[in-house]
Design a protein around this motif. Structure first.
Motif, PDB file in Angstrom:
ATOM      1  N   GLN A   1       0.760  -1.097   0.004  1.00  0.00           N
ATOM      2  CA  GLN A   1       0.167   0.015   0.038  1.00  0.00           C
ATOM      3  C   GLN A   1       0.725   1.278  -0.017  1.00  0.00           C
ATOM      4  OE1 GLN A   1      -3.356   0.621  -0.061  1.00  0.00           O
ATOM      5  NE2 GLN A   1      -3.643  -1.669  -0.719  1.00  0.00           N
ATOM      6  N   VAL A   2       1.935   1.137   0.637  1.00  0.00           N
ATOM      7  CA  VAL A   2       3.075   2.339   0.814  1.00  0.00           C
ATOM      8  C   VAL A   2       3.477   2.640  -0.559  1.00  0.00           C
ATOM      9  CG1 VAL A   2       4.959   3.270   1.926  1.00  0.00           C
ATOM     10  CG2 VAL A   2       3.351   1.976   3.278  1.00  0.00           C
ATOM     11  N   MET A   3       3.851   1.562  -1.215  1.00  0.00           N
ATOM     12  CA  MET A   3       4.562   1.562  -2.536  1.00  0.00           C
ATOM     13  C   MET A   3       3.350   2.411  -3.479  1.00  0.00           C
ATOM     14  SD  MET A   3       7.505   0.786  -2.683  1.00  0.00           S
ATOM     15  CE  MET A   3       7.612   1.206  -4.362  1.00  0.00           C
ATOM     16  N   HIS A   4       2.158   1.718  -3.316  1.00  0.00           N
ATOM     17  CA  HIS A   4       0.936   2.459  -4.139  1.00  0.00           C
ATOM     18  C   HIS A   4       0.856   3.930  -4.091  1.00  0.00           C
ATOM     19  CE1 HIS A   4      -2.966   2.513  -6.326  1.00  0.00           C
ATOM     20  NE2 HIS A   4      -3.402   3.291  -5.409  1.00  0.00           N
ATOM     21  N   TYR A   5       0.786   4.301  -2.951  1.00  0.00           N
ATOM     22  CA  TYR A   5       0.486   5.685  -2.507  1.00  0.00           C
ATOM     23  C   TYR A   5       1.743   6.496  -3.034  1.00  0.00           C
ATOM     24  CZ  TYR A   5      -4.395   4.679  -1.015  1.00  0.00           C
ATOM     25  OH  TYR A   5      -5.430   4.074  -1.171  1.00  0.00           O
ATOM     26  N   SER A   6       2.722   6.016  -2.786  1.00  0.00           N
ATOM     27  CA  SER A   6       3.947   6.506  -3.118  1.00  0.00           C
ATOM     28  C   SER A   6       4.100   6.916  -4.618  1.00  0.00           C
ATOM     29  CB  SER A   6       5.228   5.834  -2.959  1.00  0.00           C
ATOM     30  OG  SER A   6       5.378   5.743  -1.701  1.00  0.00           O
ATOM     31  N   LEU A   7       3.817   5.975  -5.297  1.00  0.00           N
ATOM     32  CA  LEU A   7       3.635   6.016  -6.685  1.00  0.00           C
ATOM     33  C   LEU A   7       2.440   7.113  -7.151  1.00  0.00           C
ATOM     34  CD1 LEU A   7       4.987   5.061  -9.691  1.00  0.00           C
ATOM     35  CD2 LEU A   7       2.920   3.331  -9.520  1.00  0.00           C
ATOM     36  N   MET A   8       1.373   7.166  -6.469  1.00  0.00           N
ATOM     37  CA  MET A   8       0.439   7.882  -6.843  1.00  0.00           C
ATOM     38  C   MET A   8       0.806   9.401  -6.569  1.00  0.00           C
ATOM     39  SD  MET A   8      -2.009   6.519  -8.175  1.00  0.00           S
ATOM     40  CE  MET A   8      -1.110   5.473  -8.855  1.00  0.00           C
ATOM     41  N   LEU A   9       1.717   9.725  -5.430  1.00  0.00           N
ATOM     42  CA  LEU A   9       2.109  11.107  -5.256  1.00  0.00           C
ATOM     43  C   LEU A   9       3.166  11.413  -6.446  1.00  0.00           C
ATOM     44  CD1 LEU A   9       2.502  13.397  -3.273  1.00  0.00           C
ATOM     45  CD2 LEU A   9       4.284  12.232  -2.086  1.00  0.00           C
ATOM     46  N   VAL A  10       3.988  10.349  -6.666  1.00  0.00           N
ATOM     47  CA  VAL A  10       4.915  10.848  -7.869  1.00  0.00           C
ATOM     48  C   VAL A  10       4.101  11.222  -9.093  1.00  0.00           C
ATOM     49  CG1 VAL A  10       6.852   9.908  -9.336  1.00  0.00           C
ATOM     50  CG2 VAL A  10       6.815   9.522  -6.952  1.00  0.00           C
ATOM     51  N   LEU A  11       3.312   9.980  -9.518  1.00  0.00           N
ATOM     52  CA  LEU A  11       2.391  10.447 -10.502  1.00  0.00           C
ATOM     53  C   LEU A  11       1.670  11.815 -10.652  1.00  0.00           C
ATOM     54  CD1 LEU A  11       0.817   9.397 -13.192  1.00  0.00           C
ATOM     55  CD2 LEU A  11      -0.686   8.414 -11.490  1.00  0.00           C
ATOM     56  N   THR A  12       1.320  12.230  -9.183  1.00  0.00           N
ATOM     57  CA  THR A  12       0.597  13.549  -9.364  1.00  0.00           C
ATOM     58  C   THR A  12       1.690  14.730  -9.609  1.00  0.00           C
ATOM     59  OG1 THR A  12      -0.643  12.841  -7.447  1.00  0.00           O
ATOM     60  CG2 THR A  12      -0.541  15.300  -7.757  1.00  0.00           C
ATOM     61  N   LEU A  13       2.917  14.635  -9.257  1.00  0.00           N
ATOM     62  CA  LEU A  13       3.979  15.649  -9.511  1.00  0.00           C
ATOM     63  C   LEU A  13       4.140  15.535 -10.879  1.00  0.00           C
ATOM     64  CD1 LEU A  13       6.537  15.006  -6.493  1.00  0.00           C
ATOM     65  CD2 LEU A  13       4.795  16.644  -6.638  1.00  0.00           C
ATOM     66  N   VAL A  14       4.118  14.438 -11.625  1.00  0.00           N
ATOM     67  CA  VAL A  14       4.584  14.296 -13.093  1.00  0.00           C
ATOM     68  C   VAL A  14       3.366  15.134 -13.785  1.00  0.00           C
ATOM     69  CG1 VAL A  14       4.823  12.746 -14.957  1.00  0.00           C
ATOM     70  CG2 VAL A  14       5.984  12.486 -12.924  1.00  0.00           C
ATOM     71  N   THR A  15       2.125  14.652 -13.366  1.00  0.00           N
ATOM     72  CA  THR A  15       0.867  15.359 -13.916  1.00  0.00           C
ATOM     73  C   THR A  15       1.200  16.857 -13.747  1.00  0.00           C
ATOM     74  OG1 THR A  15      -0.472  13.537 -13.218  1.00  0.00           O
ATOM     75  CG2 THR A  15      -1.674  15.581 -13.519  1.00  0.00           C
ATOM     76  N   VAL A  16       1.498  17.624 -12.820  1.00  0.00           N
ATOM     77  CA  VAL A  16       1.240  18.700 -12.653  1.00  0.00           C
ATOM     78  C   VAL A  16       2.354  19.463 -13.561  1.00  0.00           C
ATOM     79  CG1 VAL A  16       1.665  21.083 -11.175  1.00  0.00           C
ATOM     80  CG2 VAL A  16       0.606  18.706 -10.271  1.00  0.00           C
ATOM     81  N   THR A  17       3.628  18.703 -14.012  1.00  0.00           N
ATOM     82  CA  THR A  17       4.572  19.142 -14.582  1.00  0.00           C
ATOM     83  C   THR A  17       4.149  18.860 -16.057  1.00  0.00           C
ATOM     84  OG1 THR A  17       5.767  17.665 -13.007  1.00  0.00           O
ATOM     85  CG2 THR A  17       7.216  19.433 -14.462  1.00  0.00           C
ATOM     86  N   ALA A  18       3.647  18.006 -16.454  1.00  0.00           N
ATOM     87  CA  ALA A  18       2.964  17.673 -17.821  1.00  0.00           C
ATOM     88  C   ALA A  18       2.038  18.747 -18.288  1.00  0.00           C
ATOM     89  CB  ALA A  18       2.797  16.200 -17.875  1.00  0.00           C
ATOM     90  N   LEU A  19       1.157  19.039 -17.055  1.00  0.00           N
ATOM     91  CA  LEU A  19       0.100  20.096 -17.366  1.00  0.00           C
ATOM     92  C   LEU A  19       0.641  21.222 -18.347  1.00  0.00           C
ATOM     93  CD1 LEU A  19      -2.043  20.959 -14.428  1.00  0.00           C
ATOM     94  CD2 LEU A  19      -1.032  22.944 -15.942  1.00  0.00           C
ATOM     95  N   GLN A  20       1.898  21.689 -18.194  1.00  0.00           N
ATOM     96  CA  GLN A  20       2.435  22.673 -18.841  1.00  0.00           C
ATOM     97  C   GLN A  20       2.587  22.518 -20.396  1.00  0.00           C
ATOM     98  OE1 GLN A  20       5.992  24.306 -16.323  1.00  0.00           O
ATOM     99  NE2 GLN A  20       5.928  22.396 -15.875  1.00  0.00           N
ATOM    100  N   THR A  21       3.038  21.132 -20.637  1.00  0.00           N
ATOM    101  CA  THR A  21       3.067  20.865 -22.162  1.00  0.00           C
ATOM    102  C   THR A  21       2.169  20.274 -22.691  1.00  0.00           C
ATOM    103  OG1 THR A  21       4.069  18.704 -21.679  1.00  0.00           O
ATOM    104  CG2 THR A  21       5.626  20.258 -21.598  1.00  0.00           C
TER     105      THR A  21
END
Lengths: 247, 281
Positions: free
Chosen positions: B177-197
Motif C-alpha cells: 500500500q505504501v508503494m502504491h500511494y508513493s507512486l500515486m504521489l509521484v504520478l501527481t507531481l509528474v501530472t502537474v509538470t506535464a500540465l504545462q506541455t
C-alpha cells in the motif's frame, strides 16, 4: 515448525472456518486436500496474512509469523500472474532474493550466482533469457519453484503446484521438495489430485471448512476420512482396488 | 523543410523557445518512466483520473498564491485515497470508483478556475501551452524529474515486484500500500509538470502512449522505461516544432505525434506487430 491456533476467517459475514488449529512439522512434506471451496487456499492466505482474519495466532519458531514473513516462500497458483510482463526467466527467479535484501539494496554477484544455481537445479538454465510468457506451464511452475529456492526460507508453501503441468516438470518439482525435506524445511502443498497423495506426502491435512483429519498420511488417508470430506462415491472408487496398498 | 530551419533559428533566437524545448524534453523523460509503471500495473484509468483530479488543486493554488505543485499534490493524493476508500468500503468496482471521484474533482476544479478567471487561462491548463513556460516553471520541472529519477532508482526492485507479482510482495511482508500511494504521489507531481506541455486533458496520453509503444518493442522493464522515455521525448520535440510552426496547441500536437509512433509499432513491431504476426502464421 509453524503453528496455527484458533484461526477464523469469514468472507462478508459467513465463516469459511472457525477456530482452526494445526501444526506443520519441519522435515516433512505436508499435503492439504479437500473438495472445491473447502477453504484450502483461504487457509494458506490467512496463514500468510494476505487476507483479513477475524481471529487466530500464527507462529513460526514460536514467534509471530507476521514479523518473519520473508522466511516463508509462497508459490502462488500460476493463473494469477500477468505473463506478458516485460521480464525474463532469470530476473523472475532473482525476485526471490528481494525478501532478504530489504529496502535500498540491489541484487549483487551473490544473488546472481544463487539465481543461476537455482535455474540449473530446475533444469531451466538454457531458458534464462526467455520472456516468461514463452514458457510452457510446467516450465513456468519450475521458474517459481526456483524463485522459492533462492529465497532460502525455512517454510515453503505451494498452492496447487502440479495443476496442468507435464510429468517431467512434476517429477522435477517433487525432487526439489524432497531436497527441502532433507534440509529440514517445512513444506506445505495444497493439492487436489487424490491419486498421488500417499506417494507424495509424509503428513496430510484434510479440510472441509475446518479440519476433518490431520496426521501422518497413512493414518489420515482412509476411506472414512475421504467419505467425510468428499463423498462416499469418491472414496469407494479410490479405495476399491487400493485397499491392500493403503492398509 | 524550410520550417525546420526557422524552428532552429527560433531556438537560437528566443529564450522562450529554448525553455519550451528543455521543458518538453524533461517532461518527456519523466512521463515515459512513470507511464511504464502505470500501464504495467493496469492503471491507465487511474493515471487519467489523477491528472483530472489535480484541477481543483491548481485553482486553489492560483487563488491562494501558493506553489502549484503543493495544491495539486494535495488534491491528487486526496483523489487516490478517496478512490481507494470507495473501492474498499463499497461493492463498487475500482473503475466505477475512479469515474465518480475524478469527474467530481474535475467539475469542482472547473468551477474554482472560473471563479479565479482573471488570474489564469483555463484553455492553457486544459490543453497545454508549452511556449508560455517561465524559467521558474523550468526549475520546478527539473526538480520533479530529479525526484522521479531518485524514486525509481531507489525503489526499482519494489516497483518491479509490486507491478509484476503483488501477492508475492505482500506475502514476504512488503508494504504494498505504501508503494502504491508513493507512486500515486509521484504520478501527481509528474501530472502537474506535464500540465504545462500537454494540458490536463491529454496528460494520460503522455503517460500511456509512449509506454505502450515501448511495451510492444521490449522484453525487460528497464529497457521499456528507457525506450518509453525516448519516444516520449521525440514526440515532445516534434510536437513542439509543429506547435511553433503551425500555431497549434502544443498538447494535441505532441499527443498526435506519440500516437503515430504507437501506430507504427503496433503494425510493425518484430515481436507483437500485427503485420509481422500475419506473415508467420
Amino acid at each position: 515448525m509453524i503453528k496455527v491456533r484458533d484461526m477464523t476467517v469469514a468472507y462478508s459475514g459467513s465463516p469459511i472456518f472457525t477456530n482452526l488449529s494445526i501444526t506443520f512439522e519441519p522435515g516433512k512434506i505436508t499435503g492439504i486436500i479437500g473438495p472445491n471451496g473447502a477453504g484450502k487456499s483461504t487457509m494458506i492466505k490467512g496463514l500468510l496474512g494476505l487476507i483479513h482474519k477475524q481471529g487466530g495466532e500464527i507462529t513460526l519458531h514460536d514467534k509471530p509469523v507476521s514479523k518473519q514473513l520473508k522466511n516463508i516462500a509462497y508459490v502462488e497458483q500460476r493463473a494469477a500472474l500477468d505473463l506478458t510482463f516485460p521480464i525474463n526467466v532469470f530476473d523472475t527467479v532473482m525476485t526471490g532474493t528481494y525478501p532478504n535484501l530489504g529496502l535500498f539494496n540491489i541484487p549483487g554477484t551473490k544473488e546472481k550466482e544463487a539465481t543461476s544455481q537455482a535455474l540449473a537445479d530446475v533444469n531451466l538454465s538454457e531458458f534464462s533469457q526467455r520472456q516468461i510468457g514463452e514458457l510452457s506451464g510446467g516450465q513456468l511452475q519450475r521458474v517459481f519453484v526456483a524463485r522459492a529456492i533462492v529465497q532460502k526460507a525455512d517454510v515453503i508453501i505451494l498452492d496447487e503446484p502440479f495443476v496442468g503441468i507435464d510429468m517431467k516438470s512434476e517429477a522435477e518439482i517433487m525432487s526439489i521438495l524432497k531436497r527441502w525435506q532433507a534440509e529440514g524445511k517445512t513444506i506445505i502443498v495444497v493439492h487436489h489430485d487424490l491419486n498421488k497423495v500417499t506417494k507424495y506426502f509424509d503428513n496430510l491435512v484434510i479440510i472441509n471448512r475446518g479440519i476433518v483429519a490431520s496426521g501422518t498420511t497413512t493414518e489420515v488417508f482412509t476411506k472414512e476420512n475421504i467419505t467425510k470430506a468428499f463423498s462416499g462415491d469418491l472414496s469407494t472408487i479410490l479405495f476399491s482396488d487400493k485397499e491392500p496398498e493403503n492398509a | 523543410m524550410r520550417s525546420i530551419g526557422l524552428f532552429i533559428d527560433g531556438l537560437m533566437q528566443y529564450n522562450f523557445l529554448q525553455t519550451a524545448l528543455i521543458t518538453s524534453i524533461l517532461v518527456g523523460i519523466m512521463s515515459g518512466i512513470i507511464g511504464s509503471f502505470i500501464i504495467l500495473r493496469g492503471m491507465s484509468l487511474m493515471g487519467d483520473a489523477i491528472s483530472h483530479a489535480v484541477l481543483p488543486g491548481v485553482a486553489v493554488a492560483y487563488i491562494l498564491g501558493i506553489n502549484l505543485l503543493v495544491g495539486a499534490s494535495i488534491f491528487g493524493i486526496l483523489a487516490s485515497l478517496l478512490i481507494g476508500l470507495v473501492t474498499m468500503k463499497s461493492k463498487l468496482k475500482n473503475d466505477t470508483a475512479i469515474g465518480i471521484v475524478f469527474s467530481a474533482f474535475f467539475a469542482l476544479g472547473f468551477i474554482l478556475i472560473s471563479l479565479a478567471e482573471s488570474a489564469t487561462n483555463l484553455h492553457h491548463i486544459l490543453f497545454g501551452n508549452v511556449l508560455a513556460v517561465s524559467d521558474s516553471d523550468l526549475v520546478t520541472t527539473a526538480i520533479v524529474l530529479a525526484v522521479v529519477l531518485i524514486f525509481v532508482v531507489t525503489f526499482y526492485k519494489e516497483l518491479l515486484i509490486t507491478s509484476f507479482d503483488n501477492t508475492f510482495a505482500k506475502a514476504y511482508g512488503l508494504k504494498t500500500q505504501v508503494m502504491h500511494y508513493s507512486l500515486m504521489l509521484v504520478l501527481t507531481l509528474v501530472t502537474v509538470t506535464a500540465l504545462q506541455t500537454v494540458g490536463i486533458i491529454l496528460i494520460v496520453a503522455m503517460l500511456i502512449t509512449p509506454a505502450a509503444t515501448a511495451y510492444l518493442l521490449t522484453n525487460r522493464l528497464s529497457h521499456m522505461m528507457i525506450v518509453a522515455a525516448i519516444f516520449s521525448v521525440i514526440s515532445s520535440v516534434i510536437g513542439l516544432y509543429l506547435s511553433f510552426t503551425f500555431n497549434w496547441a502544443s498538447g494535441p500536437a505532441i499527443v498526435l505525434t506519440a500516437a503515430i509512433f504507437f501506430s507504427v509499432a503496433f503494425l510493425f513491431s518484430p515481436k507483437q506487430g500485427i503485420i509481422f504476426k500475419k506473415k508467420i502464421s
